[in-house]
Design a protein around this motif. Structure first.
Motif, PDB file in Angstrom:
ATOM      1  N   ALA A   1       0.691  -1.387   0.038  1.00 21.35           N
ATOM      2  CA  ALA A   1       0.072  -0.093   0.028  1.00 21.35           C
ATOM      3  C   ALA A   1       0.754   1.272   0.056  1.00 21.35           C
ATOM      4  CB  ALA A   1      -1.004  -0.165   1.055  1.00 21.35           C
ATOM      5  N   GLU A   2       2.075   1.134   0.244  1.00 15.65           N
ATOM      6  CA  GLU A   2       2.776   2.339   0.433  1.00 15.65           C
ATOM      7  C   GLU A   2       2.946   3.303  -0.894  1.00 15.65           C
ATOM      8  OE1 GLU A   2       6.859   1.614   3.185  1.00 15.65           O
ATOM      9  OE2 GLU A   2       6.612   0.289   1.502  1.00 15.65           O
ATOM     10  N   LEU A   3       2.906   4.589  -0.539  1.00 17.30           N
ATOM     11  CA  LEU A   3       3.201   5.648  -1.844  1.00 17.30           C
ATOM     12  C   LEU A   3       3.921   6.681  -0.970  1.00 17.30           C
ATOM     13  CD1 LEU A   3      -0.670   6.778  -2.663  1.00 17.30           C
ATOM     14  CD2 LEU A   3       1.057   5.961  -4.032  1.00 17.30           C
ATOM     15  N   PRO A   4       4.732   7.516  -1.746  1.00 14.82           N
ATOM     16  CA  PRO A   4       5.301   8.528  -1.440  1.00 14.82           C
ATOM     17  C   PRO A   4       4.641   9.584  -0.440  1.00 14.82           C
ATOM     18  CG  PRO A   4       5.934   8.066  -3.711  1.00 14.82           C
ATOM     19  CD  PRO A   4       4.801   7.110  -3.233  1.00 14.82           C
ATOM     20  N   THR A   5       5.424  10.058   0.425  1.00 17.72           N
ATOM     21  CA  THR A   5       4.724  10.854   1.384  1.00 17.72           C
ATOM     22  C   THR A   5       3.865  11.946   0.728  1.00 17.72           C
ATOM     23  OG1 THR A   5       6.320  10.566   3.010  1.00 17.72           O
ATOM     24  CG2 THR A   5       5.011  12.527   3.527  1.00 17.72           C
ATOM     25  N   ARG A   6       4.303  12.453  -0.046  1.00 18.57           N
ATOM     26  CA  ARG A   6       3.580  13.900  -0.788  1.00 18.57           C
ATOM     27  C   ARG A   6       2.225  13.100  -1.432  1.00 18.57           C
ATOM     28  NH1 ARG A   6       3.087  15.532  -5.880  1.00 18.57           N
ATOM     29  NH2 ARG A   6       2.601  17.829  -6.264  1.00 18.57           N
ATOM     30  N   GLU A   7       2.285  12.233  -2.248  1.00 21.07           N
ATOM     31  CA  GLU A   7       1.228  11.643  -3.007  1.00 21.07           C
ATOM     32  C   GLU A   7       0.282  11.134  -1.795  1.00 21.07           C
ATOM     33  OE1 GLU A   7       4.091  11.645  -4.061  1.00 21.07           O
ATOM     34  OE2 GLU A   7       4.346  11.906  -6.304  1.00 21.07           O
ATOM     35  N   ARG A   8       0.748  10.718  -0.815  1.00 21.19           N
ATOM     36  CA  ARG A   8      -0.199  10.096   0.180  1.00 21.19           C
ATOM     37  C   ARG A   8      -1.191  11.010   0.725  1.00 21.19           C
ATOM     38  NH1 ARG A   8       0.323   9.487   5.807  1.00 21.19           N
ATOM     39  NH2 ARG A   8      -1.085   8.086   6.628  1.00 21.19           N
ATOM     40  N   TYR A   9      -0.581  12.108   1.115  1.00 20.74           N
ATOM     41  CA  TYR A   9      -1.184  13.150   1.655  1.00 20.74           C
ATOM     42  C   TYR A   9      -2.185  13.899   0.740  1.00 20.74           C
ATOM     43  CZ  TYR A   9       0.957  13.129   6.162  1.00 20.74           C
ATOM     44  OH  TYR A   9       1.465  12.632   7.380  1.00 20.74           O
ATOM     45  N   LEU A  10      -1.859  14.206  -0.456  1.00 22.36           N
ATOM     46  CA  LEU A  10      -2.623  14.842  -1.596  1.00 22.36           C
ATOM     47  C   LEU A  10      -3.707  13.764  -1.632  1.00 22.36           C
ATOM     48  CD1 LEU A  10      -0.277  15.990  -4.406  1.00 22.36           C
ATOM     49  CD2 LEU A  10      -1.340  17.342  -2.303  1.00 22.36           C
ATOM     50  N   ALA A  11      -3.668  12.625  -1.783  1.00 25.77           N
ATOM     51  CA  ALA A  11      -4.849  11.662  -2.051  1.00 25.77           C
ATOM     52  C   ALA A  11      -5.674  11.500  -1.034  1.00 25.77           C
ATOM     53  CB  ALA A  11      -4.199  10.099  -2.185  1.00 25.77           C
ATOM     54  N   ILE A  12      -5.412  11.545   0.404  1.00 27.55           N
ATOM     55  CA  ILE A  12      -6.010  11.612   1.528  1.00 27.55           C
ATOM     56  C   ILE A  12      -6.928  12.836   1.598  1.00 27.55           C
ATOM     57  CG2 ILE A  12      -5.957  11.701   4.188  1.00 27.55           C
ATOM     58  CD1 ILE A  12      -3.654   9.725   3.923  1.00 27.55           C
ATOM     59  N   LEU A  13      -6.069  14.031   1.348  1.00 29.13           N
ATOM     60  CA  LEU A  13      -6.907  15.274   1.423  1.00 29.13           C
ATOM     61  C   LEU A  13      -8.144  15.374   0.353  1.00 29.13           C
ATOM     62  CD1 LEU A  13      -3.863  17.759   1.652  1.00 29.13           C
ATOM     63  CD2 LEU A  13      -5.449  17.307   3.521  1.00 29.13           C
ATOM     64  N   ALA A  14      -7.832  14.871  -0.960  1.00 28.68           N
ATOM     65  CA  ALA A  14      -8.803  14.814  -1.895  1.00 28.68           C
ATOM     66  C   ALA A  14     -10.111  13.935  -1.384  1.00 28.68           C
ATOM     67  CB  ALA A  14      -8.293  14.434  -3.029  1.00 28.68           C
ATOM     68  N   ALA A  15      -9.649  12.569  -0.882  1.00 32.29           N
ATOM     69  CA  ALA A  15     -10.682  11.737  -0.228  1.00 32.29           C
ATOM     70  C   ALA A  15     -11.495  12.583   0.534  1.00 32.29           C
ATOM     71  CB  ALA A  15      -9.999  10.475   0.307  1.00 32.29           C
TER      72      ALA A  15
ATOM     73  N   VAL B   1      -3.088   4.051  -4.014  1.00 33.96           N
ATOM     74  CA  VAL B   1      -3.935   5.210  -3.748  1.00 33.96           C
ATOM     75  C   VAL B   1      -5.192   4.826  -2.964  1.00 33.96           C
ATOM     76  CG1 VAL B   1      -5.457   7.214  -4.782  1.00 33.96           C
ATOM     77  CG2 VAL B   1      -2.999   6.846  -5.699  1.00 33.96           C
ATOM     78  N   VAL B   2      -6.199   3.805  -3.585  1.00 37.10           N
ATOM     79  CA  VAL B   2      -7.180   3.541  -2.855  1.00 37.10           C
ATOM     80  C   VAL B   2      -6.760   2.896  -1.407  1.00 37.10           C
ATOM     81  CG1 VAL B   2      -9.149   1.925  -2.835  1.00 37.10           C
ATOM     82  CG2 VAL B   2      -8.291   2.893  -5.062  1.00 37.10           C
ATOM     83  N   SER B   3      -5.654   2.234  -1.384  1.00 42.90           N
ATOM     84  CA  SER B   3      -5.366   1.694   0.013  1.00 42.90           C
ATOM     85  C   SER B   3      -5.211   2.807   1.130  1.00 42.90           C
ATOM     86  CB  SER B   3      -4.056   0.760  -0.149  1.00 42.90           C
ATOM     87  OG  SER B   3      -4.453  -0.129  -1.010  1.00 42.90           O
ATOM     88  N   GLN B   4      -4.687   3.960   0.504  1.00 39.36           N
ATOM     89  CA  GLN B   4      -3.998   4.969   1.514  1.00 39.36           C
ATOM     90  C   GLN B   4      -5.409   5.694   1.719  1.00 39.36           C
ATOM     91  OE1 GLN B   4      -1.469   5.370   3.188  1.00 39.36           O
ATOM     92  NE2 GLN B   4      -0.318   3.680   1.781  1.00 39.36           N
ATOM     93  N   MET B   5      -6.530   5.780   0.950  1.00 40.17           N
ATOM     94  CA  MET B   5      -7.816   6.391   1.184  1.00 40.17           C
ATOM     95  C   MET B   5      -8.839   5.514   2.103  1.00 40.17           C
ATOM     96  SD  MET B   5      -9.116   7.988  -2.101  1.00 40.17           S
ATOM     97  CE  MET B   5      -9.348   6.581  -3.272  1.00 40.17           C
ATOM     98  N   LEU B   6      -8.622   4.301   2.241  1.00 37.25           N
ATOM     99  CA  LEU B   6      -9.407   3.354   2.713  1.00 37.25           C
ATOM    100  C   LEU B   6      -9.691   3.754   4.199  1.00 37.25           C
ATOM    101  CD1 LEU B   6      -9.783  -0.463   2.284  1.00 37.25           C
ATOM    102  CD2 LEU B   6      -9.936   0.589   4.720  1.00 37.25           C
ATOM    103  N   PRO B   7      -8.820   3.962   5.047  1.00 38.46           N
ATOM    104  CA  PRO B   7      -9.332   4.324   6.451  1.00 38.46           C
ATOM    105  C   PRO B   7     -10.359   5.649   6.489  1.00 38.46           C
ATOM    106  CG  PRO B   7      -6.937   4.012   6.271  1.00 38.46           C
ATOM    107  CD  PRO B   7      -7.237   4.222   5.072  1.00 38.46           C
ATOM    108  N   TYR B   8     -10.316   6.499   5.449  1.00 41.75           N
ATOM    109  CA  TYR B   8     -10.990   7.690   5.599  1.00 41.75           C
ATOM    110  C   TYR B   8     -12.134   7.603   4.711  1.00 41.75           C
ATOM    111  CZ  TYR B   8      -6.561   9.069   7.029  1.00 41.75           C
ATOM    112  OH  TYR B   8      -5.279   9.011   7.696  1.00 41.75           O
ATOM    113  N   ILE B   9     -12.234   6.606   3.997  1.00 45.00           N
ATOM    114  CA  ILE B   9     -13.774   6.546   3.173  1.00 45.00           C
ATOM    115  C   ILE B   9     -14.482   5.145   3.535  1.00 45.00           C
ATOM    116  CG2 ILE B   9     -12.876   8.077   1.355  1.00 45.00           C
ATOM    117  CD1 ILE B   9     -12.505   5.646  -0.304  1.00 45.00           C
ATOM    118  N   GLY B  10     -13.799   4.420   3.975  1.00 45.86           N
ATOM    119  CA  GLY B  10     -14.297   2.900   4.308  1.00 45.86           C
ATOM    120  C   GLY B  10     -14.343   1.763   3.288  1.00 45.86           C
TER     121      GLY B  10
END
Length: 236
Positions: free
Chosen positions: A29-43, A208-217
């Motif tokens: 599930a790992e993403l570079p830190t920047r992309e991870r945060y951008l994805a989470i914020l958008a989610a 990307v979806v893996s990093q969003m999962l805790p925030y969108i279910g």
């Protein structure tokens, strides 16, 4: 989760571990830190998680996401969520930035004028989705022509032409807005395809979806994975 450590300690412990340790560091599930945060914020914009957005926006800025990048993620969401859902996030972003001593307004990022936005936006559509998007407003039903013109001029011409985020960034966060809000699977599939057209692959989008999962279910995450699969299959 610190605010819940006294009132909801068991929940706080498990969620903090899952979202803060397990998901970010899982090799699948790992993403570079920047992309991870951008994805989470958008989610969080997509699922309307305003309180968690405040927490994660501050964390993202501390991890190297720039104020301009934060604001661009929020601005672009307007085309996919509408101002009724985005306005509180503009206010929240401003409050987070002001609390960190960032002077507003930020430097401008516009690259178009009211006269050039439609042509420039249509060019972005062509780059993302292919030649079939050229002047698409002229090729569809006449009664929908104005919507397709707005799509070129407003959605793409007003937002995708801005500096501050790359094309890859913009298509990634767009996929996140759409997947996180749910009920827009045809559009999620289309934008998964646009990500592929720009050079991303299924593995990246799965991460990307893996990093969003805790925030969108799980339900919306599983739907998002299916949309990615459908986009990949359509290219086969």
């Amino acid at each position: 989760m610190k605010e819940f450590e006294k009132t909801d300690p068991e929940f706080a412990e498990r969620f903090a571990y899952f979202a803060g340790e397990q998901v970010p560091t899982d090799p699948a599930a790992e993403l570079p830190t920047r992309e991870r945060y951008l994805a989470i914020l958008a989610a969080l914009l997509g699922c309307q998680g305003i309180d968690e957005f405040r927490v994660m926006a501050s964390e993202a800025l501390g991890a190297g996401v720039t104020p301009v990048e934060l604001k661009e993620v929020v601005y672009q969401a307007t085309a996919y969520l509408g101002i009724g859902r985005v306005r509180p996030f503009i206010t929240a972003a401003n409050e987070v930035l002001t609390a960190r001593g960032v002077e507003l307004p930020l430097p401008g990022q516009q690259t178009t004028t009211l006269d050039t936005r439609q042509a420039a936006g249509n060019q972005k559509q062509i780059e993302y989705f292919g030649e079939g998007m050229r002047e698409s407003w002229a090729n569809g039903p006449a009664e929908r022509e104005h919507i397709n013109r707005w799509l070129a001029a407003n959605c793409f011409g007003d937002y995708y032409t801005r500096s501050g985020l790359s094309d890859l960034d913009r298509e990634m966060v767009t996929f996140c807005y759409i997947a996180a809000q749910g009920g827009c699977e045809p559009q999620a599939t289309a934008h998964a395809g646009a990500n592929l057209n720009l050079g991303r692959d299924r593995d990246f989008l799965y991460r990307v979806v893996s990093q969003m999962l805790p925030y969108i279910g799980y339900p919306r995450s599983l739907n998002a994975l299916a949309c990615i699969d459908n986009a990949v299959a359509a290219r086969a």
